[in-house]
Design a protein around this motif. Structure first.
Motif, PDB file in Angstrom:
ATOM      1  N   PRO A  98      53.710  34.683  -5.036  1.00 18.49           N
ATOM      2  CA  PRO A  98      52.449  34.251  -5.647  1.00 18.49           C
ATOM      3  C   PRO A  98      51.887  35.098  -6.779  1.00 18.49           C
ATOM      4  CG  PRO A  98      52.339  34.015  -3.272  1.00 18.49           C
ATOM      5  CD  PRO A  98      53.621  34.721  -3.567  1.00 18.49           C
ATOM      6  N   ASN A  99      51.766  36.415  -6.600  1.00 18.66           N
ATOM      7  CA  ASN A  99      51.086  37.203  -7.630  1.00 18.66           C
ATOM      8  C   ASN A  99      51.531  38.658  -7.578  1.00 18.66           C
ATOM      9  OD1 ASN A  99      49.022  38.775  -5.880  1.00 18.66           O
ATOM     10  ND2 ASN A  99      48.690  36.648  -5.263  1.00 18.66           N
ATOM     11  N   SER A 100      51.337  39.353  -8.683  1.00 18.50           N
ATOM     12  CA  SER A 100      51.823  40.729  -8.803  1.00 18.50           C
ATOM     13  C   SER A 100      51.040  41.697  -7.921  1.00 18.50           C
ATOM     14  CB  SER A 100      51.764  41.183 -10.263  1.00 18.50           C
ATOM     15  OG  SER A 100      50.446  41.085 -10.774  1.00 18.50           O
ATOM     16  N   PHE A 101      49.759  41.416  -7.689  1.00 23.40           N
ATOM     17  CA  PHE A 101      48.982  42.288  -6.803  1.00 23.40           C
ATOM     18  C   PHE A 101      49.583  42.278  -5.402  1.00 23.40           C
ATOM     19  CE2 PHE A 101      45.655  42.947  -3.644  1.00 23.40           C
ATOM     20  CZ  PHE A 101      45.128  44.166  -4.048  1.00 23.40           C
ATOM     21  N   LEU A 102      49.929  41.087  -4.919  1.00 19.83           N
ATOM     22  CA  LEU A 102      50.541  40.960  -3.596  1.00 19.83           C
ATOM     23  C   LEU A 102      51.879  41.694  -3.548  1.00 19.83           C
ATOM     24  CD1 LEU A 102      50.785  39.648  -0.750  1.00 19.83           C
ATOM     25  CD2 LEU A 102      51.838  37.677  -1.896  1.00 19.83           C
ATOM     26  N   VAL A 103      52.709  41.505  -4.571  1.00 18.85           N
ATOM     27  CA  VAL A 103      54.018  42.156  -4.589  1.00 18.85           C
ATOM     28  C   VAL A 103      53.862  43.669  -4.596  1.00 18.85           C
ATOM     29  CG1 VAL A 103      56.156  42.478  -5.892  1.00 18.85           C
ATOM     30  CG2 VAL A 103      55.126  40.207  -5.731  1.00 18.85           C
ATOM     31  N   ASN A 104      52.997  44.173  -5.454  1.00 16.04           N
ATOM     32  CA  ASN A 104      52.805  45.621  -5.560  1.00 16.04           C
ATOM     33  C   ASN A 104      52.276  46.202  -4.252  1.00 16.04           C
ATOM     34  OD1 ASN A 104      52.883  47.978  -7.330  1.00 16.04           O
ATOM     35  ND2 ASN A 104      50.652  47.972  -7.149  1.00 16.04           N
ATOM     36  N   ASN A 105      51.296  45.532  -3.661  1.00  9.85           N
ATOM     37  CA  ASN A 105      50.729  45.992  -2.398  1.00  9.85           C
ATOM     38  C   ASN A 105      51.774  45.962  -1.284  1.00  9.85           C
ATOM     39  OD1 ASN A 105      48.408  46.624  -0.534  1.00  9.85           O
ATOM     40  ND2 ASN A 105      48.949  44.607   0.273  1.00  9.85           N
ATOM     41  N   THR A 106      52.571  44.891  -1.259  1.00 10.62           N
ATOM     42  CA  THR A 106      53.592  44.766  -0.217  1.00 10.62           C
ATOM     43  C   THR A 106      54.668  45.834  -0.380  1.00 10.62           C
ATOM     44  OG1 THR A 106      53.187  42.387  -0.123  1.00 10.62           O
ATOM     45  CG2 THR A 106      55.222  43.190   0.875  1.00 10.62           C
ATOM     46  N   LEU A 107      55.100  46.070  -1.616  1.00 15.33           N
ATOM     47  CA  LEU A 107      56.113  47.101  -1.853  1.00 15.33           C
ATOM     48  C   LEU A 107      55.610  48.476  -1.423  1.00 15.33           C
ATOM     49  CD1 LEU A 107      57.557  46.010  -5.323  1.00 15.33           C
ATOM     50  CD2 LEU A 107      58.678  45.857  -3.088  1.00 15.33           C
ATOM     51  N   ASN A 108      54.348  48.754  -1.686  1.00 15.85           N
ATOM     52  CA  ASN A 108      53.779  50.043  -1.268  1.00 15.85           C
ATOM     53  C   ASN A 108      53.774  50.175   0.250  1.00 15.85           C
ATOM     54  OD1 ASN A 108      53.290  50.952  -3.874  1.00 15.85           O
ATOM     55  ND2 ASN A 108      51.226  50.081  -3.948  1.00 15.85           N
ATOM     56  N   GLN A 109      53.448  49.080   0.931  1.00 16.06           N
ATOM     57  CA  GLN A 109      53.379  49.145   2.392  1.00 16.06           C
ATOM     58  C   GLN A 109      54.757  49.222   3.039  1.00 16.06           C
ATOM     59  OE1 GLN A 109      50.412  46.973   4.678  1.00 16.06           O
ATOM     60  NE2 GLN A 109      49.599  46.104   2.789  1.00 16.06           N
ATOM     61  N   VAL A 110      55.712  48.454   2.527  1.00 21.68           N
ATOM     62  CA  VAL A 110      57.032  48.470   3.165  1.00 21.68           C
ATOM     63  C   VAL A 110      57.748  49.795   2.923  1.00 21.68           C
ATOM     64  CG1 VAL A 110      57.297  45.963   3.087  1.00 21.68           C
ATOM     65  CG2 VAL A 110      58.212  47.348   1.208  1.00 21.68           C
ATOM     66  N   SER A 111      57.470  50.435   1.788  1.00 19.64           N
ATOM     67  CA  SER A 111      58.143  51.706   1.501  1.00 19.64           C
ATOM     68  C   SER A 111      57.724  52.799   2.479  1.00 19.64           C
ATOM     69  CB  SER A 111      57.848  52.148   0.064  1.00 19.64           C
ATOM     70  OG  SER A 111      56.471  52.414  -0.110  1.00 19.64           O
ATOM     71  N   SER A 112      56.510  52.688   3.004  1.00 22.20           N
ATOM     72  CA  SER A 112      56.031  53.701   3.946  1.00 22.20           C
ATOM     73  C   SER A 112      56.317  53.339   5.401  1.00 22.20           C
ATOM     74  CB  SER A 112      54.522  53.906   3.766  1.00 22.20           C
ATOM     75  OG  SER A 112      53.812  52.712   4.033  1.00 22.20           O
ATOM     76  N   SER A 113      56.778  52.104   5.642  1.00 21.46           N
ATOM     77  CA  SER A 113      57.022  51.668   7.021  1.00 21.46           C
ATOM     78  C   SER A 113      58.476  51.283   7.275  1.00 21.46           C
ATOM     79  CB  SER A 113      56.111  50.488   7.367  1.00 21.46           C
ATOM     80  OG  SER A 113      56.275  49.434   6.436  1.00 21.46           O
ATOM     81  N   ASN A 114      59.345  51.568   6.299  1.00 19.63           N
ATOM     82  CA  ASN A 114      60.786  51.318   6.445  1.00 19.63           C
ATOM     83  C   ASN A 114      61.111  49.847   6.680  1.00 19.63           C
ATOM     84  OD1 ASN A 114      63.384  52.439   6.299  1.00 19.63           O
ATOM     85  ND2 ASN A 114      63.591  52.413   8.526  1.00 19.63           N
ATOM     86  N   LEU A 115      60.331  48.973   6.053  1.00 21.97           N
ATOM     87  CA  LEU A 115      60.592  47.546   6.130  1.00 21.97           C
ATOM     88  C   LEU A 115      61.261  47.067   4.845  1.00 21.97           C
ATOM     89  CD1 LEU A 115      57.228  46.248   7.650  1.00 21.97           C
ATOM     90  CD2 LEU A 115      59.431  46.458   8.831  1.00 21.97           C
ATOM     91  N   ILE A 116      61.931  45.929   4.930  1.00 16.38           N
ATOM     92  CA  ILE A 116      62.566  45.314   3.773  1.00 16.38           C
ATOM     93  C   ILE A 116      61.726  44.130   3.308  1.00 16.38           C
ATOM     94  CG2 ILE A 116      64.583  44.014   2.981  1.00 16.38           C
ATOM     95  CD1 ILE A 116      65.056  47.008   3.295  1.00 16.38           C
ATOM     96  N   PHE A 117      61.475  44.092   2.005  1.00 12.83           N
ATOM     97  CA  PHE A 117      60.785  42.969   1.368  1.00 12.83           C
ATOM     98  C   PHE A 117      61.664  42.538   0.201  1.00 12.83           C
ATOM     99  CE2 PHE A 117      57.350  41.802  -1.875  1.00 12.83           C
ATOM    100  CZ  PHE A 117      57.202  40.514  -1.401  1.00 12.83           C
ATOM    101  N   MET A 118      62.250  41.363   0.313  1.00  9.75           N
ATOM    102  CA  MET A 118      63.267  40.934  -0.645  1.00  9.75           C
ATOM    103  C   MET A 118      63.014  39.494  -1.061  1.00  9.75           C
ATOM    104  SD  MET A 118      67.350  41.088   0.122  1.00  9.75           S
ATOM    105  CE  MET A 118      68.462  39.841  -0.528  1.00  9.75           C
ATOM    106  N   ASP A 119      63.141  39.219  -2.354  1.00  8.43           N
ATOM    107  CA  ASP A 119      63.006  37.843  -2.822  1.00  8.43           C
ATOM    108  C   ASP A 119      64.347  37.129  -2.692  1.00  8.43           C
ATOM    109  OD1 ASP A 119      63.762  39.616  -5.044  1.00  8.43           O
ATOM    110  OD2 ASP A 119      63.836  37.786  -6.233  1.00  8.43           O
ATOM    111  N   ALA A 120      64.276  35.848  -2.362  1.00  2.97           N
ATOM    112  CA  ALA A 120      65.490  35.073  -2.093  1.00  2.97           C
ATOM    113  C   ALA A 120      66.034  34.458  -3.382  1.00  2.97           C
ATOM    114  CB  ALA A 120      65.211  33.990  -1.053  1.00  2.97           C
TER     115      ALA A 120
END
Length: 338
Positions: A98-120
């Protein structure tokens, strides 16, 4: 293998569910707004009825669920991405995001929690993309121009892609993701980019196409996507000081995509230079080991297992830049009603 849950029951959810079964990724559960749809989907893909949900909290709170594939309309993805974050689930998210704010926020959170966030983005996961850097180095040289188009003829028949409330970016997000993503892969599209876009909207205010010309990093680019046209076009041309390479099916290859299957045995790259390109040319054939969407799922699995090199982190940055450029195009575009 991870236990994956499928969010959504449409076409792409079916493609990925079928692929998971073929390559051995367990489909743990399914979530739909409609319980009957969830159960019908679950029956088709051998998901136990007790793990077919319409209740989002029940779906995401399941501790046995480790990852989700989100294939909802774009307007609903932010909610599901945030829920997946809250419950610490790995995410594979169907484009567009949806939007760059969401992507940036999600990337910041997954990097600190060892989660994967990947676009298909299926087309990133094939042998052509692996060989592309060496093809550019040998036959293109310093890139001076990129042309990328994706036209998929479609009639406004009530499909969700023609409903701005569900798919607010229309063809710009749906089809435009691919030429924009390949441009971002090949160029450093920073704040110095010169961009002149045009967006074409229909009477329902749905974006049915876009064109953008621009200049960045010493490279001219011309990218477009559209639902208007008589035939499919998915052409990529990369030109440089040595010559150019051309691919006629860079998004959905005829040799390994869910749309075409394997109607030919390899992807053709045409290489040319000089003033007689129709005569003075050569071809390279690239054979795919597997369907690109299967390779994408394997990459998702391997990333969860810890296989994350520098190129993995680069791809995260490119996802953010792709979403940001879609926003930039919408902000700067001249809008024409067609």
């Amino acid at each position: 293998m991870i236990n994956i849950g499928i969010v959504g029951t449409g076409l792409m959810a079916s493609v990925i569910a079928s692929s998971c079964r073929k390559i051995g990724i367990p489909i743990h559960s399914v979530l739909s707004r409609n319980l009957e749809s969830a159960r019908s989907f679950g029956e088709k893909y051998k998901v136990p009825i007790e793990r077919c949900f319409s209740d989002e909290m029940a779906f995401y709170s399941d501790e046995a669920l480790k990852a989700v594939y989100i294939a909802t309309p774009t307007s609903m993805k932010q909610k599901h991405i945030n829920q997946a974050l809250d419950f610490k689930k790995h995410m594979l998210v169907e484009k567009p995001i949806p939007n760059s704010f969401l992507v940036n926020n999600t990337l910041n959170q997954v990097s600190s929690s060892n989660l994967i966030f990947m676009d298909a983005s299926h087309f990133l996961h094939n042998e052509f993309m692996v060989e592309l850097p060496s093809l550019i180095n040998k036959f293109v040289g310093n890139i001076t121009r990129i042309d990328a188009d994706f036209i998929w003829p479609s009639i406004d028949d009530g499909h969700i892609k023609f409903k701005p409330k569900l798919e607010p970016n229309g063809a710009l997000g749906d089809l435009g993701w691919y030429p924009i993503r390949i441009l971002q892969t090949l160029c450093d599209c920073d704040d110095s980019m010169i961009l002149n876009p045009v967006i074409f909207n229909n009477d329902n205010d749905c974006t049915v196409g876009f064109n953008a010309i621009g200049y960045v990093d010493k490279t001219i680019f011309n990218i477009s996507s559209s639902y208007h046209g008589a035939t499919v076009r998915q052409e990529l041309i990369i030109s440089g000081d040595k010559g150019e390479i051309r691919v006629n099916d860079f998004v959905m290859p005829y040799c390994g995509s869910f749309v075409y299957g394997k109607v030919v045995d390899s992807l053709k790259v045409t290489i040319s230079s000089g003033f007689l390109p129709l005569v003075e040319k050569q071809e390279r054939r690239i054979v795919f080991d597997d369907y690109q969407h299967h390779q994408m799922l394997k990459c998702f699995q391997q990333s969860i297992d810890g296989a994350r090199d520098e190129s993995w982190w680069d791809s995260q940055h490119l996802m953010l830049r792709t979403v940001s450029m879609i926003e930039h195009i919408k902000e700067k575009a001249v809008v024409i009603n067609v």
